[in-house]
Design a protein around this motif. Sequence first.
Motif: not given
Length: 209
Positions: A95, A189, A114, A112
């Motif tokens: 990430w 997630t 990912p 972030y």
Amino acid sequence: MAAAPRVVAELGRPETADETAARKAASSAAYRSSKTFRNLIVALLVTVAVVAVVVFGVPRGALPDPEPADVAASAASASASVGQPLLVPVVPEDWRANSARLEGTSMWRVVYAPPEGFIRVAHGLGASPTWASETLGGLAPTGSVTIDGIVWDEYTIPSAAQTAAISYALATDAGADTVLIYGATDAETAAVAAEGVAEQIRNLRKETP
């Protein structure tokens, strides 16, 4: 013996000296105009060729990716300015942290990337009970889910109601604060991010009278 004046067919008679001068002047002007146009075309072709060499012939390396944000260092600096600890999510190594900053004096947010989509972890400082919903454009929770012992309000956002590509969100209190996890992401997630701040949320709750 002098040559007889040339009979001009259009006139049906010899042209006068003035007419001869005018004809030659017109012919000369037409020649110069034609030459100027040809020169313009040649110059344009040369310019296009030079641009093509620059665009296609000059090697250019790809721009390097910017360095990922140092979330822990940024949180430590921001914590000193607001006088309280800020969340430092524990997330997988793949990430990438694109940004980590204090927005005004009321929200700490980490963004972030990912492997798919993006996800934001927002820490609302002293946020009102409606802060999470307001941040999501006024949406109400669609349910609740427990992740690592923390109960979260769950927002599953249909395509018709999505803004800024936000498709899923989780929100919970952290003492006097509120934590909102949201983005172009899915429940699995988002749960990873929620697990990564669970212990810190418990600590914040303990510190609130």
